[in-house]
Design a protein around this motif. Structure first.
Motif, PDB file in Angstrom:
ATOM      1  N   PRO A 104       0.937  -1.168   0.087  1.00  0.00           N
ATOM      2  CA  PRO A 104       0.010   0.164   0.133  1.00  0.00           C
ATOM      3  C   PRO A 104       0.747   1.103   0.029  1.00  0.00           C
ATOM      4  N   ILE A 105       1.976   1.215   0.525  1.00  0.00           N
ATOM      5  CA  ILE A 105       2.972   2.473   0.658  1.00  0.00           C
ATOM      6  C   ILE A 105       3.302   2.580  -0.843  1.00  0.00           C
ATOM      7  N   LEU A 106       3.785   1.671  -1.552  1.00  0.00           N
ATOM      8  CA  LEU A 106       4.171   1.665  -2.837  1.00  0.00           C
ATOM      9  C   LEU A 106       3.139   2.106  -3.726  1.00  0.00           C
ATOM     10  N   ASP A 107       1.907   1.657  -3.458  1.00  0.00           N
ATOM     11  CA  ASP A 107       0.898   2.082  -4.444  1.00  0.00           C
ATOM     12  C   ASP A 107       0.539   3.149  -4.167  1.00  0.00           C
ATOM     13  N   ALA A 108       0.618   4.093  -3.077  1.00  0.00           N
ATOM     14  CA  ALA A 108       0.577   5.412  -2.745  1.00  0.00           C
ATOM     15  C   ALA A 108       1.527   6.297  -3.528  1.00  0.00           C
ATOM     16  N   HIS A 109       2.774   5.784  -3.752  1.00  0.00           N
ATOM     17  CA  HIS A 109       3.825   6.605  -4.564  1.00  0.00           C
ATOM     18  C   HIS A 109       4.249   7.312  -3.606  1.00  0.00           C
ATOM     19  N   ILE A 110       4.515   6.985  -2.172  1.00  0.00           N
ATOM     20  CA  ILE A 110       5.085   7.474  -1.222  1.00  0.00           C
ATOM     21  C   ILE A 110       6.687   7.258  -1.216  1.00  0.00           C
ATOM     22  N   PRO A 111       7.892   7.989  -1.539  1.00  0.00           N
ATOM     23  CA  PRO A 111       9.068   7.664  -1.549  1.00  0.00           C
ATOM     24  C   PRO A 111       9.689   6.871  -0.186  1.00  0.00           C
ATOM     25  N   HIS A 136      21.474 -10.380  -0.011  1.00  0.00           N
ATOM     26  CA  HIS A 136      21.531 -10.404  -1.437  1.00  0.00           C
ATOM     27  C   HIS A 136      19.768 -10.505  -1.836  1.00  0.00           C
ATOM     28  N   HIS A 137      19.351 -11.412  -1.229  1.00  0.00           N
ATOM     29  CA  HIS A 137      17.864 -11.755  -1.651  1.00  0.00           C
ATOM     30  C   HIS A 137      16.979 -10.667  -1.113  1.00  0.00           C
ATOM     31  N   VAL A 138      17.315 -10.295   0.139  1.00  0.00           N
ATOM     32  CA  VAL A 138      16.451  -9.161   0.638  1.00  0.00           C
ATOM     33  C   VAL A 138      16.636  -7.961  -0.037  1.00  0.00           C
ATOM     34  N   ARG A 139      17.802  -7.318  -0.426  1.00  0.00           N
ATOM     35  CA  ARG A 139      18.057  -6.378  -1.068  1.00  0.00           C
ATOM     36  C   ARG A 139      17.673  -6.233  -2.592  1.00  0.00           C
ATOM     37  N   VAL A 140      17.785  -7.196  -3.235  1.00  0.00           N
ATOM     38  CA  VAL A 140      17.057  -7.112  -4.428  1.00  0.00           C
ATOM     39  C   VAL A 140      15.758  -7.367  -4.862  1.00  0.00           C
ATOM     40  N   ALA A 141      14.919  -7.999  -3.664  1.00  0.00           N
ATOM     41  CA  ALA A 141      13.621  -8.078  -3.628  1.00  0.00           C
ATOM     42  C   ALA A 141      12.991  -6.497  -3.313  1.00  0.00           C
ATOM     43  N   LEU A 142      13.510  -5.988  -2.335  1.00  0.00           N
ATOM     44  CA  LEU A 142      13.166  -4.816  -1.938  1.00  0.00           C
ATOM     45  C   LEU A 142      13.246  -3.520  -3.031  1.00  0.00           C
ATOM     46  N   ILE A 147      11.845   0.219  -3.738  1.00  0.00           N
ATOM     47  CA  ILE A 147      12.271   0.597  -2.371  1.00  0.00           C
ATOM     48  C   ILE A 147      13.805   0.969  -2.700  1.00  0.00           C
ATOM     49  N   HIS A 148      13.977   2.258  -2.119  1.00  0.00           N
ATOM     50  CA  HIS A 148      15.425   2.708  -2.686  1.00  0.00           C
ATOM     51  C   HIS A 148      16.454   2.433  -1.571  1.00  0.00           C
ATOM     52  N   MET A 149      17.368   1.418  -1.642  1.00  0.00           N
ATOM     53  CA  MET A 149      18.149   0.648  -0.530  1.00  0.00           C
ATOM     54  C   MET A 149      19.473   1.663  -0.706  1.00  0.00           C
ATOM     55  N   MET A 150      19.566   2.025   0.586  1.00  0.00           N
ATOM     56  CA  MET A 150      20.477   3.011   1.278  1.00  0.00           C
ATOM     57  C   MET A 150      21.498   2.735   2.071  1.00  0.00           C
ATOM     58  N   ASP A 151      22.134   1.528   2.240  1.00  0.00           N
ATOM     59  CA  ASP A 151      23.313   0.922   3.070  1.00  0.00           C
ATOM     60  C   ASP A 151      24.417   1.756   2.349  1.00  0.00           C
ATOM     61  N   ASN A 152      25.039   2.638   3.401  1.00  0.00           N
ATOM     62  CA  ASN A 152      26.162   3.395   2.908  1.00  0.00           C
ATOM     63  C   ASN A 152      25.954   4.328   1.408  1.00  0.00           C
ATOM     64  N   ARG A 153      24.704   5.039   1.532  1.00  0.00           N
ATOM     65  CA  ARG A 153      24.413   5.769   0.246  1.00  0.00           C
ATOM     66  C   ARG A 153      23.969   7.100   0.766  1.00  0.00           C
ATOM     67  N   VAL A 154      23.956   8.031  -0.104  1.00  0.00           N
ATOM     68  CA  VAL A 154      23.314   9.460   0.001  1.00  0.00           C
ATOM     69  C   VAL A 154      22.421   9.765  -1.320  1.00  0.00           C
ATOM     70  N   THR A 155      21.359  10.202  -0.904  1.00  0.00           N
ATOM     71  CA  THR A 155      20.630  10.739  -1.901  1.00  0.00           C
ATOM     72  C   THR A 155      19.727  12.251  -1.710  1.00  0.00           C
ATOM     73  N   PRO A 156      19.533  12.853  -2.619  1.00  0.00           N
ATOM     74  CA  PRO A 156      18.743  13.987  -2.220  1.00  0.00           C
ATOM     75  C   PRO A 156      17.215  13.549  -2.370  1.00  0.00           C
ATOM     76  N   LEU A 157      16.594  14.376  -1.620  1.00  0.00           N
ATOM     77  CA  LEU A 157      15.240  14.238  -1.894  1.00  0.00           C
ATOM     78  C   LEU A 157      14.619  15.873  -2.210  1.00  0.00           C
TER      79      LEU A 157
END
Length: 314
Positions: A104-111, A136-142, A147-157
């Motif tokens: 439902p969160i993804l369907d609502a297009h909430i980042p 790896h399986h968890v990360r790829v599925a998400l 869902i943006h995977m953020m382990d040791n990453r930076v992204t602007p909103l």
């Protein structure tokens, strides 16, 4: 007069069948230095520790959290790890259930942004062998679900208000002055929490929200680089005895002396502030007493004053 056995039985029934089904929504005001005006008053929702796969998993509460998030419609959602539990041979089945809950969160297009936790690596303690296959399986599925995977990453909103202005002007270019950065830190038990290196990729002085799974990772963040940091992992000890649970966590379960829930004021480098979310699910024992599942909703404010809890909602 109740016997000790009757009291313990009643406590177990309450802790396993009653309190875990509640969701406490904590509305929190959080001050962030140099917060752009377009982010003033915007909300970010945080939850963690779904632990799907744990026997008697608390998936009903997870669905309640998701429903509340969709109703709130925050500018972004941060999920601070531990999607699955003991997933060595069943990780794909568990992830199908995780994604069904989150849909439902993804369907609502909430980042939505996420980091992995120790159980996502099938790590039950810090001396276990790292299980990169499970992670790896968890990360790829998400990631495949959006869902943006953020382990040791930076992204602007870009805030919703900024998006509307940009669309009206016909200009899709981001302005650095109007950006809020999300910083994800990897999992400590997997020896993948590279906080200082990750924070070095945030433009100097830019507003940022930092999140991780293990609150111990916060201890190593440079001074002033994490004015709003968020972690999970503790489950509020699943048994919230005033003063005792916090003492036990700091002295028996944390390598760095972090606290068990809420704002941790004694901890970390100057200029950094940490909030610990109690999460949703269970570990080892399927019960929670005085440690109800938590959804945290941060309302962002400009400035550097210490943030404060505004109100809890049940």
């Amino acid at each position: 007069m109740l016997t000790l056995l009757e009291l313990l039985t009643g406590l177990f029934i309450y802790g396993s069948a009653v309190e875990p089904r509640f969701v406490v929504r904590n509305n929190v005001s959080a001050a962030i230095p140099n917060l752009p005006a377009v982010w003033e008053g915007q909300r970010i929702a945080v939850f963690a520790d779904m632990q799907v796969g744990m026997w008697w998993a608390n998936t009903d509460a997870a669905r309640k959290v998701v429903r509340q998030v969709v109703e709130i419609r925050p500018a972004a959602v941060l999920i601070a790890g531990d999607f699955v539990y003991n997933a060595d041979s069943s990780v794909d089945d568990q992830m199908r259930e995780v994604l069904a809950i989150l849909q439902p969160i993804l369907d609502a297009h909430i980042p939505t942004y996420a980091v992995l936790g120790n159980h996502d690596y099938s790590l039950m303690n810090e001396h276990s062998d790292q299980e990169n296959r499970v992670a790896h399986h968890v990360r790829v599925a998400l990631d495949s679900a959006g869902i943006h995977m953020m382990d040791n990453r930076v992204t602007p909103l870009r805030s919703p208000a900024d998006t509307i202005v940009a669309a009206a002007d016909g200009d899709g270019a981001d302005s650095t002055a109007a950006m809020l950065y999300v910083v994800g830190i990897g999992e400590k038990w997997a020896k993948n929490d590279h906080g200082p290196e990750t924070l070095s990729h945030v433009p100097r002085g830019a507003a940022r929200v930092v999140f991780m799974h293990d609150p111990d990772s916060f201890a190593h963040l440079p001074s002033g680089e994490a004015p709003l940091a968020i972690a999970a992992h503790t489950h509020g000890m699943q048994l919230g005895i005033p003063f005792v649970s916090n003492w036990l966590w700091r002295h028996r379960f944390s390598d760095e002396g972090s606290g068990v829930e809420g704002w941790i004021n004694h901890y970390g480098e100057p200029g950094n502030r940490l909030y610990v979310n109690r999460g949703i699910g269970f570990s080892i024992v399927p019960a929670r007493v005085h440690a109800a599942p938590e959804l945290t909703v941060f309302t962002l404010k400009a400035g550097a004053k210490a943030p404060a809890v505004v109100s809890p909602q049940f």
